[in-house]
Motif scaffolding. Structure first.
Motif, PDB file in Angstrom:
ATOM      1  N   PRO A  64       0.840  -1.202   0.000  1.00  0.00           N
ATOM      2  CA  PRO A  64       0.000   0.000   0.000  1.00  0.00           C
ATOM      3  C   PRO A  64       0.875   1.252   0.000  1.00  0.00           C
ATOM      4  O   PRO A  64       1.916   1.288   0.676  1.00  0.00           O
ATOM      5  CB  PRO A  64      -0.794  -0.129   1.306  1.00  0.00           C
ATOM      6  N   PRO A  65       0.485   2.312  -0.722  1.00  0.00           N
ATOM      7  CA  PRO A  65       1.377   3.461  -0.890  1.00  0.00           C
ATOM      8  C   PRO A  65       1.492   4.366   0.331  1.00  0.00           C
ATOM      9  O   PRO A  65       2.468   5.105   0.447  1.00  0.00           O
ATOM     10  CB  PRO A  65       0.761   4.210  -2.074  1.00  0.00           C
ATOM     11  N   THR A  66       0.504   4.357   1.219  1.00  0.00           N
ATOM     12  CA  THR A  66       0.538   5.272   2.361  1.00  0.00           C
ATOM     13  C   THR A  66       0.158   4.527   3.632  1.00  0.00           C
ATOM     14  O   THR A  66      -0.390   3.417   3.598  1.00  0.00           O
ATOM     15  CB  THR A  66      -0.448   6.444   2.169  1.00  0.00           C
ATOM     16  N   LEU A  67       0.415   5.204   4.757  1.00  0.00           N
ATOM     17  CA  LEU A  67       0.015   4.649   6.046  1.00  0.00           C
ATOM     18  C   LEU A  67      -1.504   4.517   6.126  1.00  0.00           C
ATOM     19  O   LEU A  67      -2.020   3.552   6.710  1.00  0.00           O
ATOM     20  CB  LEU A  67       0.536   5.546   7.183  1.00  0.00           C
ATOM     21  N   SER A  68      -2.226   5.445   5.530  1.00  0.00           N
ATOM     22  CA  SER A  68      -3.695   5.381   5.534  1.00  0.00           C
ATOM     23  C   SER A  68      -4.192   4.159   4.770  1.00  0.00           C
ATOM     24  O   SER A  68      -5.108   3.457   5.217  1.00  0.00           O
ATOM     25  CB  SER A  68      -4.282   6.655   4.912  1.00  0.00           C
ATOM     26  N   ASP A  69      -3.597   3.881   3.605  1.00  0.00           N
ATOM     27  CA  ASP A  69      -3.983   2.700   2.826  1.00  0.00           C
ATOM     28  C   ASP A  69      -3.604   1.420   3.548  1.00  0.00           C
ATOM     29  O   ASP A  69      -4.340   0.432   3.515  1.00  0.00           O
ATOM     30  CB  ASP A  69      -3.318   2.747   1.451  1.00  0.00           C
ATOM     31  N   PHE A  70      -2.441   1.444   4.196  1.00  0.00           N
ATOM     32  CA  PHE A  70      -2.010   0.284   4.977  1.00  0.00           C
ATOM     33  C   PHE A  70      -2.996   0.015   6.106  1.00  0.00           C
ATOM     34  O   PHE A  70      -3.369  -1.135   6.366  1.00  0.00           O
ATOM     35  CB  PHE A  70      -0.610   0.535   5.529  1.00  0.00           C
ATOM     36  N   ALA A  71      -3.435   1.088   6.797  1.00  0.00           N
ATOM     37  CA  ALA A  71      -4.378   0.936   7.902  1.00  0.00           C
ATOM     38  C   ALA A  71      -5.732   0.442   7.408  1.00  0.00           C
ATOM     39  O   ALA A  71      -6.399  -0.343   8.087  1.00  0.00           O
ATOM     40  CB  ALA A  71      -4.532   2.258   8.646  1.00  0.00           C
ATOM     41  N   ALA A  72      -6.158   0.904   6.221  1.00  0.00           N
ATOM     42  CA  ALA A  72      -7.438   0.450   5.661  1.00  0.00           C
ATOM     43  C   ALA A  72      -7.400  -1.046   5.363  1.00  0.00           C
ATOM     44  O   ALA A  72      -8.352  -1.781   5.662  1.00  0.00           O
ATOM     45  CB  ALA A  72      -7.763   1.246   4.404  1.00  0.00           C
ATOM     46  N   ARG A  73      -6.306  -1.502   4.761  1.00  0.00           N
ATOM     47  CA  ARG A  73      -6.165  -2.936   4.507  1.00  0.00           C
ATOM     48  C   ARG A  73      -6.064  -3.701   5.824  1.00  0.00           C
ATOM     49  O   ARG A  73      -6.623  -4.787   5.984  1.00  0.00           O
ATOM     50  CB  ARG A  73      -4.923  -3.193   3.648  1.00  0.00           C
ATOM     51  N   ASP A  74      -5.348  -3.113   6.783  1.00  0.00           N
ATOM     52  CA  ASP A  74      -5.156  -3.753   8.078  1.00  0.00           C
ATOM     53  C   ASP A  74      -6.491  -3.911   8.812  1.00  0.00           C
ATOM     54  O   ASP A  74      -6.689  -4.887   9.538  1.00  0.00           O
ATOM     55  CB  ASP A  74      -4.182  -2.915   8.912  1.00  0.00           C
ATOM     56  N   ARG A  75      -7.395  -2.959   8.618  1.00  0.00           N
ATOM     57  CA  ARG A  75      -8.716  -3.041   9.259  1.00  0.00           C
ATOM     58  C   ARG A  75      -9.469  -4.269   8.772  1.00  0.00           C
ATOM     59  O   ARG A  75     -10.128  -4.967   9.560  1.00  0.00           O
ATOM     60  CB  ARG A  75      -9.501  -1.764   8.950  1.00  0.00           C
ATOM     61  N   ARG A  76      -9.380  -4.553   7.476  1.00  0.00           N
ATOM     62  CA  ARG A  76     -10.037  -5.738   6.914  1.00  0.00           C
ATOM     63  C   ARG A  76      -9.390  -7.007   7.458  1.00  0.00           C
ATOM     64  O   ARG A  76     -10.079  -7.959   7.827  1.00  0.00           O
ATOM     65  CB  ARG A  76      -9.948  -5.687   5.391  1.00  0.00           C
TER      66      ARG A  76
END
Length: 722
Positions: free
Chosen positions: A368-380
């Motif tokens: 994922p390109p950003t911490l926000s995208d990483f966190a979104a995937r991590d939430r799933r």
């Protein structure tokens, strides 16, 4: 040029017509497994792992006991209060987690240092082995960019073909796409790809009108329809990339080990562009092989599955890996989200081996390109792993398989535990500062009881904890220094060491933010909030200022609250907690910095071998992905204007099921009404929402009604929002 005759063509199947998306079906039975009952299969003779597992678990227990004793000495100076007892319990749980990871890393360090081969005996330096079985390459996709997805698939196809064993593989794009424009673009790109590589190639495309059970249901549906013709299937992801050499060696390993149900590779991150993705790419490339070697060393035949870049024996998967639907409501009930762990555990329960090939190179993915995208995937992932709480009691699971589930659950529960540890620690300090202590309790007491902790010993406990976290990185650096070629591709030892230091600082600053995100996710899930399934972003990581403030306001406020509470006690406590507080206070600036593409120095600092000497398959995939292409504005216009595409689309829709009375597709019904109201094709296309277009694209009769409408270019109607 392929040197092996294609057995399918030898049987007289011939070339595939350009407008045919699928081969003849070869059905395979696949039933959902029961979780409460299980008849054990005959005992299997796998290599014993008790000694290796004993070393890892004993070492974990010893380190945890030592840490617990030292923390007890810190707290027991003036007698242990209730809050201090909570701190001790939380510390033991968290320290055991760190010690367990450290022991796996230590095992991997010695495996790499001694040059020990993996359990499968795969030698990446040996000549390419011969293979005889047929393998299906499966690429599930869900609302991804079709141009990039099929560019990667073509690069893999060309790499496999270059090995001389291309005829041993059939290729399937398995679409669960729900966006109508992306769906028709997929079909258009697929037809173009088949035309480019030759319509005789065994390249197929299947689209499901309903993405039941998401990815696991996508794979299961393929197994039921087409699995009978193949020995193995190799599962890719939308961002997967693999070399032909790696793929052929995986097939050869499956042929050499007939009791192996699955072999998982170690995907290496590539194509990082943002600063966040670059340091993730650097860390994964440097530390990942050592950690993978360690867990493979003691997992043995009870390995795990990460959902992609792995080869699976279809017979084992079909018989033992059918997933049941869990009772209850989401997020804990329904279809199993993190299906890969469970599929591996079920196949191992059935007497099949699950292996990992940590030293096999040529397996890649993207970050994922950003911490926000990483966190979104991590939430799933968090929701999927916590769902495994309901699967822990499953009958017949190997204890190591249960340990995999516990590890996945623990990787998210540790964040709220760390948060509780910090909060209770602050409460203890606030109590000592503002609550009047009872120096002489009721009853006989010769001496007063002074509430206190040992600050010097506490510093040593902190240093020991940090040592267990940082030492694996230094061990990975030591292994790097023993490999001259890899060291040079990292830019040299000094540059790699500078990258380790920088990555440690950046990861340390973002870790408190992820603690808040994961703690929030765990809380939401425990209160019954379903996260759904969002498409992962794969662009350069640009993020708006509004999204930054909205996403990182909670971590920032948490940092302010912690700083105020710590400072109200004492300046030394504030300085003691500064690593955590600073990461929270700087969450917005760090998010902005990490989402940037970085400077030339940053790119050089986090250099990896795949950047220094990119493999040909990566170069080819990027070359194909960067070819200019036009976007598809309206799928209905695309089908009307391209007769070949329209014919292919219509001929490959599934057979229309007989509708039961009273069973109405509301989107299709509304679409019919809108089309009847339209005076022209353009007006009808403008009336329909995205969900209604999707329903129309799945219905040949309604599509025919749309295409029968006359053209009126002067009529323009804005489409309503979906």
């Amino acid at each position: 040029m392929d040197t092996i005759a294609n057995p399918r063509r030898a049987a007289g199947a011939g070339d595939f017509p350009l407008n045919s998306f699928l081969p003849p079906e070869s059905p395979t039975d696949m039933a959902a497994q029961t979780l409460r009952r299980f008849e054990p299969p005959p005992a299997t003779d796998f290599a014993p792992m008790w000694f290796r597992r004993g070393i890892v678990l004993t070492g974990t227990a010893f380190l945890t006991a030592a840490g617990c004793y030292e923390m007890y000495r810190v707290l027991q100076v003036g007698g242990i209060t209730v809050l201090e007892s909570i701190i001790l319990v939380l510390f033991v749980l968290l320290f055991a987690w760190i010690a367990f990871a450290f022991m796996s890393a230590l095992a991997g360090f010695f495996v790499l240092l001694t040059g020990k081969k993996d359990e499968l005996g795969i030698d990446a330096g040996a000549p390419l082995p011969a293979i005889n079985s047929r393998t299906a390459m499966l690429l599930p996709t869900y609302n991804e960019d079709p141009h990039r997805v099929l560019a990667r698939l073509r690069a893999i196809h060309e790499s496999v073909k270059a090995t001389g064993y291309g005829a041993r593989f059939d290729w399937f794009v398995l679409s669960d796409t729900t966006d109508p424009a992306i769906w028709i673009t997929e079909e258009k790109c697929f037809l173009k790809l088949r035309q480019d590589i030759g319509h005789s190639a065994a390249l197929f495309y299947r689209h499901r009108p309903e993405n039941t059970a998401r990815k696991s249901g996508n794979i299961e549906e393929w197994v039921r329809r087409f699995g009978g013709n193949y020995e193995c299937m190799l599962i890719l992801d939308a961002d997967s990339l693999m070399t032909g050499d790696c793929i052929v060696r995986l097939v050869a390993a499956m042929e050499a080990h007939p009791k192996a149900a699955l072999i998982q590779t170690l995907p290496i991150i590539v194509n990082a562009r943002s600063l966040f993705a670059r340091w993730q790419q650097f860390a994964g490339r440097l530390y990942g092989p050592m950690l993978a070697a360690g867990i493979a060393w003691w997992h043995g035949s009870e390995g795990n599955y990460w959902g992609h870049n792995a080869i699976i024996r279809i017979r084992a998967f079909a018989v033992y890996a059918g997933l049941p639907e869990l009772r209850g409501r989401k997020p804990f009930g329904g279809h199993i989200m993190s299906h890969d762990f469970i599929e591996a555990a079920l196949m191992r329960r059935g007497g099949w081996a699950i292996h990992m090939a940590p030293t096999l190179r040529g397996s890649f993915e993207e970050s994922p390109p950003t911490l926000s995208d990483f966190a979104a995937r991590d939430r799933r992932w968090c929701q999927g792993n916590l769902q495994h709480l309901a699967l822990l009691p499953t009958r017949g699971f190997h204890w190591v398989s249960r340990l995999h589930l516990l590890t996945g659950i623990g990787s998210y529960l540790t964040s709220p535990l760390w948060l509780m540890f910090l909060v209770v620690g602050i409460l203890v300090s606030l109590q000592a500062q503002f609550v009047r202590p009872e120096y002489f309790p009721k009853g006989y007491s010769l001496f007063p009881q002074w509430p206190a902790q040992d600050p010097v010993l506490a510093a040593w406990v902190f240093a020991g904890t940090m040592g267990l976290l940082i030492l694996p990185k230094l061990l990975a650096f030591v292994t790097l220094m023993t490999d001259r070629d890899t060291r040079k591709k990292f830019g040299g030892g000094l540059l790699a060491l500078a990258g380790i230091v920088t990555e440690t600082i950046l990861s340390g600053l973002t870790a408190p933010v992820m603690m808040i995100f994961q703690s929030s996710a765990v809380g939401e899930i425990l209160f019954g909030r379903d996260a759904g399934w969002q498409v992962q972003r794969r662009d350069d990581g640009a993020i708006s200022r509004h999204d930054l403030v909205r996403s990182y306001s909670v971590p920032t406020l948490a940092g302010i609250a912690m700083a105020a509470a710590a400072y109200s006690v004492s300046l030394p406590l504030l300085l003691w907690m500064m690593p955590v507080i600073l990461g929270l206070l700087l969450s917005i600036p760090m998010a902005m910095l990490s989402s940037s593409t970085g400077s030339g120095r940053t790119i050089r600092l986090f250099k990896t071998p795949e950047q220094t000497a990119p493999p040909p398959v990566l170069v080819r995939a990027n070359e194909l992905a960067n070819v200019p292409h036009s976007s598809l504005s309206c799928p209905l216009h695309a089908l009307r204007d391209d007769p070949d595409l329209r014919k292919a689309h219509l001929s490959n829709l599934p057979e229309q099921k007989t509708r039961k009375r009273g069973d109405v597709d509301t989107y299709l019904a509304i679409a019919r009404a809108r089309i009847e109201d339209a005076d022209s094709f353009e007006e009808a296309a403008g009336f329909l929402t995205a969900r209604e277009r999707f329903a129309v694209l799945n219905s040949p009769p309604v599509l025919a009604n749309v295409f029968a409408l006359p053209d009126r270019p002067d009529c323009k109607t804005d489409a309503p929002t979906a």
